[in-house]
Write a protein that holds these residues in place. Structure first.
Motif, PDB file in Angstrom:
ATOM      1  N   ALA A 192       0.841  -1.207   0.000  1.00 13.83           N
ATOM      2  CA  ALA A 192       0.000   0.000   0.000  1.00 13.83           C
ATOM      3  C   ALA A 192       0.873   1.252   0.000  1.00 13.83           C
ATOM      4  O   ALA A 192       1.907   1.306   0.674  1.00 13.83           O
ATOM      5  CB  ALA A 192      -0.924  -0.006   1.213  1.00 13.83           C
ATOM      6  N   ALA A 193       0.464   2.273  -0.747  1.00 14.01           N
ATOM      7  CA  ALA A 193       1.269   3.480  -0.915  1.00 14.01           C
ATOM      8  C   ALA A 193       0.948   4.512   0.156  1.00 14.01           C
ATOM      9  O   ALA A 193      -0.217   4.735   0.497  1.00 14.01           O
ATOM     10  CB  ALA A 193       1.045   4.082  -2.298  1.00 14.01           C
ATOM     11  N   VAL A 194       1.986   5.145   0.672  1.00 13.41           N
ATOM     12  CA  VAL A 194       1.845   6.235   1.631  1.00 13.41           C
ATOM     13  C   VAL A 194       2.863   7.316   1.279  1.00 13.41           C
ATOM     14  O   VAL A 194       3.794   7.080   0.499  1.00 13.41           O
ATOM     15  CB  VAL A 194       2.082   5.762   3.089  1.00 13.41           C
ATOM     16  CG1 VAL A 194       1.077   4.693   3.483  1.00 13.41           C
ATOM     17  CG2 VAL A 194       3.513   5.253   3.262  1.00 13.41           C
ATOM     18  N   VAL A 195       2.682   8.496   1.862  1.00 16.11           N
ATOM     19  CA  VAL A 195       3.695   9.542   1.805  1.00 16.11           C
ATOM     20  C   VAL A 195       3.913  10.032   3.228  1.00 16.11           C
ATOM     21  O   VAL A 195       3.068   9.842   4.104  1.00 16.11           O
ATOM     22  CB  VAL A 195       3.288  10.727   0.886  1.00 16.11           C
ATOM     23  CG1 VAL A 195       3.302  10.319  -0.572  1.00 16.11           C
ATOM     24  CG2 VAL A 195       1.933  11.296   1.291  1.00 16.11           C
ATOM     25  N   ALA A 196       5.069  10.659   3.462  1.00 10.09           N
ATOM     26  CA  ALA A 196       5.402  11.129   4.807  1.00 10.09           C
ATOM     27  C   ALA A 196       5.989  12.527   4.743  1.00 10.09           C
ATOM     28  O   ALA A 196       6.782  12.832   3.834  1.00 10.09           O
ATOM     29  CB  ALA A 196       6.398  10.174   5.471  1.00 10.09           C
ATOM     30  N   ASP A 212       6.637   3.752   0.234  1.00  4.19           N
ATOM     31  CA  ASP A 212       6.734   5.186   0.506  1.00  4.19           C
ATOM     32  C   ASP A 212       6.917   5.927  -0.817  1.00  4.19           C
ATOM     33  O   ASP A 212       7.967   5.842  -1.454  1.00  4.19           O
ATOM     34  CB  ASP A 212       7.914   5.463   1.434  1.00  4.19           C
ATOM     35  CG  ASP A 212       7.960   6.915   1.905  1.00  4.19           C
ATOM     36  OD1 ASP A 212       7.208   7.747   1.359  1.00  4.19           O
ATOM     37  OD2 ASP A 212       8.759   7.205   2.818  1.00  4.19           O
ATOM     38  N   LYS A 213       5.876   6.648  -1.225  1.00  6.28           N
ATOM     39  CA  LYS A 213       5.904   7.365  -2.498  1.00  6.28           C
ATOM     40  C   LYS A 213       6.285   8.833  -2.342  1.00  6.28           C
ATOM     41  O   LYS A 213       6.129   9.611  -3.288  1.00  6.28           O
ATOM     42  CB  LYS A 213       4.541   7.253  -3.188  1.00  6.28           C
ATOM     43  CG  LYS A 213       4.271   5.899  -3.820  1.00  6.28           C
ATOM     44  CD  LYS A 213       3.124   5.981  -4.806  1.00  6.28           C
ATOM     45  CE  LYS A 213       2.992   4.704  -5.620  1.00  6.28           C
ATOM     46  NZ  LYS A 213       1.924   4.829  -6.651  1.00  6.28           N
ATOM     47  N   THR A 214       6.770   9.222  -1.191  1.00  5.76           N
ATOM     48  CA  THR A 214       7.182  10.609  -0.998  1.00  5.76           C
ATOM     49  C   THR A 214       8.196  10.994  -2.068  1.00  5.76           C
ATOM     50  O   THR A 214       9.201  10.290  -2.242  1.00  5.76           O
ATOM     51  CB  THR A 214       7.824  10.798   0.389  1.00  5.76           C
ATOM     52  OG1 THR A 214       6.935  10.297   1.396  1.00  5.76           O
ATOM     53  CG2 THR A 214       8.117  12.261   0.651  1.00  5.76           C
TER      54      THR A 214
END
Length: 305
Positions: A192-196, A212-214
């Motif tokens: 699953a994709a997230v950004v931070a 992590d797609k940041t």
């Protein structure tokens, strides 16, 4: 990480204020009153909590940074902080440049025993050094720190050695329960994709199998303590507005106009925001803090499924 300039200023200050500390400690000779109880000094309450879990009632544990509003990266230690480090039976710190001011004091006092958490990190597969310095989100590192603390305290205080070892084993079991939540996330939300807004919870995301797609430029700028370029901010906001991510991980201890934009975009798009911190929230120890963070991440991903 933060800028080299910040670290240099802190390093120079710490070297200056610790120059005369060698003789300031109390009597540590065998059999003295001070020698009876081991003293552990931790750079932050995160590592202080790990130390306390192992020490129980048999050692005195003191944490230097205890405020949830403090930024450990840019902290400036006082002469009293430096003296406490120099006089400790054991110093527990993060390492990796995160709390460089501790390194500065220890470099002037090589005889002080210490546990450097970063040095105990086993980097995840495929991840090469220099690794992310926020190793307190790596559960295996926390367990390794607890084991090192138990060994040192058992050596200093053999009368309570069994208790230290047992406490470390209890800590391990509690941490392993949190690892089960991370594994459940990996199973339920693979990739699953997230950004931070900042890579504080990097090791939690890795353990949970998230992507992590940041934008690289955004993450790099934040790590260098500078504002991301407009193109990187736009890329970050586009990922959120187009709902290409399942959650936004938000460091509530480093809030800027840019991170406020990110938070607002997530709220507008209905993307869950998972707050993370670098020090302990009020009323929580290490285990409760990590359990709560993992649980909230799991709930956020479930919500956006």
């Amino acid at each position: 990480m933060r800028t080299a300039a910040i670290r240099t200023v802190i390093g120079v200050s710490m070297l200056a204020l610790t120059a005369g500390l060698t003789a300031c400690g109390g009597d540590k000779s065998p059999g003295s009153a001070q020698d009876q109880t081991p003293t552990v000094v931790a750079s932050t309450d995160v590592w202080g909590s790990v130390a306390q879990a192992v020490a129980g009632d048999h050692a005195k544990v003191t944490s230097i940074i205890t405020s949830a509003s403090a930024d450990p990266h840019s902290f400036e230690a006082s002469p009293a902080n430096a003296a406490a480090i120099a006089d400790a039976s054991l110093v527990v710190f993060n390492g990796g440049g995160y709390d460089h001011w501790v390194d500065d004091v220890l470099s002037s006092h090589p005889g002080v025993a210490s546990v450097d958490a970063f040095s105990l990190l086993q980097a995840p597969p495929g991840e090469s050094q220099p690794a992310n310095e926020h190793v307190f989100y790596d559960l295996n590192t926390a367990k390794a720190v607890a084991a090192k603390i138990a060994d040192k305290l058992a050596s200093d205080d053999p009368a309570h050695a069994a208790d230290y070892k047992a406490n470390a084993e209890t800590f391990d079991r509690n941490v392993d329960a949190i690892a089960q939540t991370e594994t459940a996330i990996r199973t339920s939300h693979p990739g699953a994709a997230v950004v931070a807004t900042e890579p504080v919870a990097h090791y939690l995301l890795v353990a949970a199998g998230l992507t992590d797609k940041t934008p690289a430029g955004f993450a790099s700028a934040v790590e260098q303590d500078t504002d991301p370029a407009p193109v990187d901010v736009a890329a970050m906001l586009d990922l959120i507005k187009s709902r290409q991510v399942a959650a936004v991980v938000f460091n509530e201890q480093t809030v800027t106009e840019v991170t406020k934009q990110v938070q607002a975009a997530a709220q507008s798009a209905g993307i869950p925001v998972v707050s993370v911190t670098e020090t302990l929230p009020a009323g929580k120890d290490y285990v409760a803090w990590q359990r709560d963070t993992a649980d909230r991440l799991s709930a956020a991903l479930q919500q956006n499924r």
